[in-house]
Structures are given as C-alpha cells and as structure tokens.
Enzyme design. Structure first.
Site, mmCIF file in Angstrom:
data_model
loop_
_atom_site.group_PDB
_atom_site.id
_atom_site.type_symbol
_atom_site.label_atom_id
_atom_site.label_comp_id
_atom_site.label_asym_id
_atom_site.label_seq_id
_atom_site.Cartn_x
_atom_site.Cartn_y
_atom_site.Cartn_z
ATOM 1 N N GLU A 156 86.047 92.864 101.926
ATOM 2 C CA GLU A 156 87.099 93.681 102.539
ATOM 3 C C GLU A 156 87.641 93.096 103.841
ATOM 4 O O GLU A 156 86.899 92.640 104.708
ATOM 5 C CB GLU A 156 86.594 95.113 102.801
ATOM 6 C CG GLU A 156 87.733 96.001 103.297
ATOM 7 C CD GLU A 156 87.430 97.482 103.253
ATOM 8 O OE1 GLU A 156 86.244 97.847 103.242
ATOM 9 O OE2 GLU A 156 88.396 98.277 103.244
ATOM 10 N N GLU A 162 87.266 97.098 114.354
ATOM 11 C CA GLU A 162 85.970 97.357 113.708
ATOM 12 C C GLU A 162 85.123 96.102 113.527
ATOM 13 O O GLU A 162 83.904 96.182 113.429
ATOM 14 C CB GLU A 162 86.184 98.005 112.331
ATOM 15 C CG GLU A 162 86.777 99.394 112.405
ATOM 16 C CD GLU A 162 86.767 100.094 111.052
ATOM 17 O OE1 GLU A 162 85.763 100.043 110.340
ATOM 18 O OE2 GLU A 162 87.804 100.689 110.710
ATOM 19 N N ASP A 189 93.096 96.903 102.337
ATOM 20 C CA ASP A 189 93.053 98.337 102.619
ATOM 21 C C ASP A 189 94.337 98.652 103.390
ATOM 22 O O ASP A 189 94.595 98.037 104.439
ATOM 23 C CB ASP A 189 91.791 98.616 103.460
ATOM 24 C CG ASP A 189 91.608 100.078 103.830
ATOM 25 O OD1 ASP A 189 92.612 100.751 104.114
ATOM 26 O OD2 ASP A 189 90.446 100.540 103.881
ATOM 27 N N HIS A 192 94.009 99.338 107.154
ATOM 28 C CA HIS A 192 93.771 98.150 107.993
ATOM 29 C C HIS A 192 95.022 97.263 108.048
ATOM 30 O O HIS A 192 95.336 96.696 109.090
ATOM 31 C CB HIS A 192 92.574 97.355 107.468
ATOM 32 C CG HIS A 192 91.293 98.128 107.482
ATOM 33 N ND1 HIS A 192 90.830 98.764 108.603
ATOM 34 C CD2 HIS A 192 90.393 98.393 106.500
ATOM 35 C CE1 HIS A 192 89.687 99.385 108.320
ATOM 36 N NE2 HIS A 192 89.397 99.180 107.045
ATOM 37 N N HIS A 215 92.080 99.480 98.860
ATOM 38 C CA HIS A 215 91.908 100.845 99.366
ATOM 39 C C HIS A 215 93.259 101.363 99.817
ATOM 40 O O HIS A 215 94.027 100.629 100.445
ATOM 41 C CB HIS A 215 90.973 100.858 100.588
ATOM 42 C CG HIS A 215 89.529 100.956 100.232
ATOM 43 N ND1 HIS A 215 88.531 100.553 101.096
ATOM 44 C CD2 HIS A 215 88.906 101.437 99.126
ATOM 45 C CE1 HIS A 215 87.360 100.783 100.518
ATOM 46 N NE2 HIS A 215 87.560 101.305 99.319
ATOM 47 N N ARG A 221 95.419 107.380 108.266
ATOM 48 C CA ARG A 221 94.228 107.360 107.414
ATOM 49 C C ARG A 221 94.011 108.692 106.700
ATOM 50 O O ARG A 221 92.911 109.023 106.281
ATOM 51 C CB ARG A 221 92.967 106.938 108.172
ATOM 52 C CG ARG A 221 92.053 106.153 107.256
ATOM 53 C CD ARG A 221 90.899 105.460 107.905
ATOM 54 N NE ARG A 221 90.435 104.411 106.993
ATOM 55 C CZ ARG A 221 89.440 103.592 107.216
ATOM 56 N NH1 ARG A 221 88.755 103.677 108.346
ATOM 57 N NH2 ARG A 221 89.085 102.669 106.351
ATOM 58 N N GLU A 250 90.676 105.837 99.803
ATOM 59 C CA GLU A 250 89.661 105.948 100.861
ATOM 60 C C GLU A 250 90.377 106.475 102.096
ATOM 61 O O GLU A 250 91.068 105.733 102.788
ATOM 62 C CB GLU A 250 89.030 104.588 101.164
ATOM 63 C CG GLU A 250 87.929 104.695 102.212
ATOM 64 C CD GLU A 250 87.520 103.356 102.781
ATOM 65 O OE1 GLU A 250 86.342 103.012 102.707
ATOM 66 O OE2 GLU A 250 88.399 102.647 103.333
HETATM 67 C C1 LER Z 1 85.512 100.607 104.534
HETATM 68 O O1 LER Z 1 86.110 100.477 103.278
HETATM 69 C C2 LER Z 1 86.516 100.491 105.583
HETATM 70 O O2 LER Z 1 87.687 100.445 105.328
HETATM 71 C C3 LER Z 1 86.073 100.421 106.965
HETATM 72 O O3 LER Z 1 87.041 100.961 107.819
HETATM 73 C C4 LER Z 1 84.760 101.103 107.187
HETATM 74 O O4 LER Z 1 84.494 101.170 108.522
HETATM 75 MN MN MN Z 2 88.439 100.382 103.275
#
Ligand code: LER
Ligand code: MN
Length: 278
Positions: A156, A162, A189, A192, A215, A221, A250
């Site tokens: 990912e 993070e 994702d 992100h 994701h 979010r 997610e």
């Molecule tokens: C997990 O899939 C993710 O996107 C992260 O932000 C988890 O901290």
């Molecule tokens: Mn994610």
C-alpha cells in the site's frame, strides 16, 4: 467501457474507534453482510494467528453467500509492534514470521495479503537508499514465499503523515522498476492519493497493469459520494488500464456502518452509469 473489477468492503471483528473500517462483527456474518449490501467480497483485518473455519468459508463461497478477497496485516504493526524496517531484530523477525503466517492463511483461503504500515520507516540519520535496498531484500523473501503459494502481496501507498516510504505511485513504481519484486503489486488508496498525488487518475495510469488493489474513501475519508472526489473519473481510469482487482471501501463508518455501506455502492453504480461503464 467495460467494468473489469469487483467491489469489496472492509471489516473486522473489533474495530478501534479511530480505524477507517466499515463493518464490525464475526467474520462469517461479515462475509454474508458484504454480499447483502451488494459487494463481491470482504477485506478482513485481523491478527496473523486468526483461526479460520475453512469449511464454513468454503460453504459460504459455494452457495454464493459470501467471499473474502484480502487479509490486511496492519495489526502486526499497530498491535504487535513489528515491521519489516524495525529497529530491533525482534521487530524484523516478528514482521517476517508474521507476514509468512498471514501468507499461509491467505493461501488456505485463496486470497491476497495487504502490506501497509507493517513495512516500516526510514529513521533519522539513516541512508534512504540503503534502507530501501534492505526493504527490497526482505520483500523479495516474502514475495517468493507468497508466489510459491499463489498469493500476491499488495503493497500500500500511504501518505507521508503516516509513513515516510513509498508515498506516491511514482515512488513505488520506481522502486519496483529498480528491484523487480514481480509478485508485489501496487495498492493505491484514494484518501492517500488526495494528499499525495497531483492527479489520482494519472497515478492509476502510471501503475497500469501493476495496480493490484484500490482502497476508496472520499476526501474526508468518509464514504465515496460524501465529498469532493470524482469517482466517475477514477472508475474511467480503472477501465482504461483494464484493472481486474478489487475496489475496496475503507473509510470511517459515519454517520453509521449501514449508511456508509449502502450509500457507497449506490454512488459507485451511479458513477459507472455516468462514465458509460458496463
Ligand atoms: C490502511 O489501508 C491505510 O490506508 C492506512 O491509512 C492505515 O493507517
Ligand atoms: Mn488504505
């Protein structure tokens, strides 16, 4: 344009208040719930030693009542304190052994594993090039182990608040081009990407056939359709690259889990229509 992907929804038996996980309940109940809401499969978050009832899962699959597509491994780090770039041998061994256990379970289930935060970070004073080479070496061991068991590793891309490694599509694709890792795939994702990418669709195109998982969440979010992201454009980009993996929800379960699951699948179907995807 043709719809080549499937939809999944995230869940766990116990979800911390701060986790962007949609469903909560027993695995078998969640597999059925996912299907009832109109998703193809469940993305399951658990520790590596979870005891799966394989007969029960096979029965759910055979009767078309439920499916599981991925095991998420983040708890190896968030609860177990282990990561591939850990600063103690215990942390690294724990991550390597833990990932191999997840891969064994995924092989028995016939699904893939997600690797995100259990990858780890470059520490202050460390040489980034050396650390990334070390990460590649450890991923190569896991990638080979997983390939022998027909499991893919979905790595990912997470925003820089993070983690400080592999924050963009360009960075992970360059990493793969340098080190090969042919059984590791890009896991994007949208949340992100909203922080890191100039254009999420360009990021999808940059990954092309190496994109293995996605994701989805809207910019805050919360559920897709609640905010500013253009999911019709994102789905069009997926169709363009012929993406055949899962698009997995997610996000924070707000205002509640039921609304989140329902509104998302409604919005996705609406976006498919608007984008001319069949
Ligand atoms: C997990 O899939 C993710 O996107 C992260 O932000 C988890 O901290
Ligand atoms: Mn994610």
């Amino acid at each position: 344009m043709k719809k080549t992907w499937k939809y999944a929804i995230s869940g766990a038996e116990h979800t911390p208040m701060t986790a962007p996980l949609v469903l909560e309940g027993s695995l078998y109940e969640l597999m059925e719930k996912a299907r009832t809401y109109g998703y193809d499969a469940l993305e399951f978050h658990t520790r590596e030693n979870y005891d799966f009832d394989l007969d029960r899962i096979a029965a759910l699959r055979e009767t078309g009542k439920g499916d599981i597509c991925t095991l998420a491994t983040g708890r190896l780090y968030t609860q177990g304190g282990c990561c591939l770039l850990g600063d103690t041998q215990q942390s690294v061994d724990g991550a390597m052994n833990g990932m191999q256990t997840y891969i064994d379970k995924a092989a028995a289930l016939g699904c893939d594993v997600v690797l995100g935060l259990a990858k780890g970070d470059v520490k202050p004073g460390e040489d980034r090039g050396e650390v990334m080479a070390r990460l590649a070496g450890r991923l190569q061991v896991l990638s080979d182990y997983a390939a022998q068991r027909k499991v893919r590793i979905l790595l990912e891309v997470i925003n820089h608040y993070e983690t400080n490694t592999l924050n963009t599509a360009e960075e992970i694709m360059t990493f793969f081009e340098q080190y090969g890792l042919s059984n590791c795939y890009v896991h994007l994702d949208t949340f992100h990407m909203g922080i890191e990418e100039f254009d999420p669709c360009a990021a999808i195109r940059r990954c092309g056939k190496r994109l293995g998982y996605l994701h989805i969440a809207d910019n805050s979010r919360r559920y897709p359709g609640s905010g500013q992201f253009d999911f019709a454009r994102i789905l069009s980009a997926l169709a363009e690259v012929g993406y055949d993996g899962y698009v997995s929800l997610e996000c924070f379960p707000e205002p509640d889990r039921d609304t989140t699951a329902r509104k998302t699948i409604e919005h996705l179907h609406d976006c498919e229509k608007r984008a001319g995807i069949q």
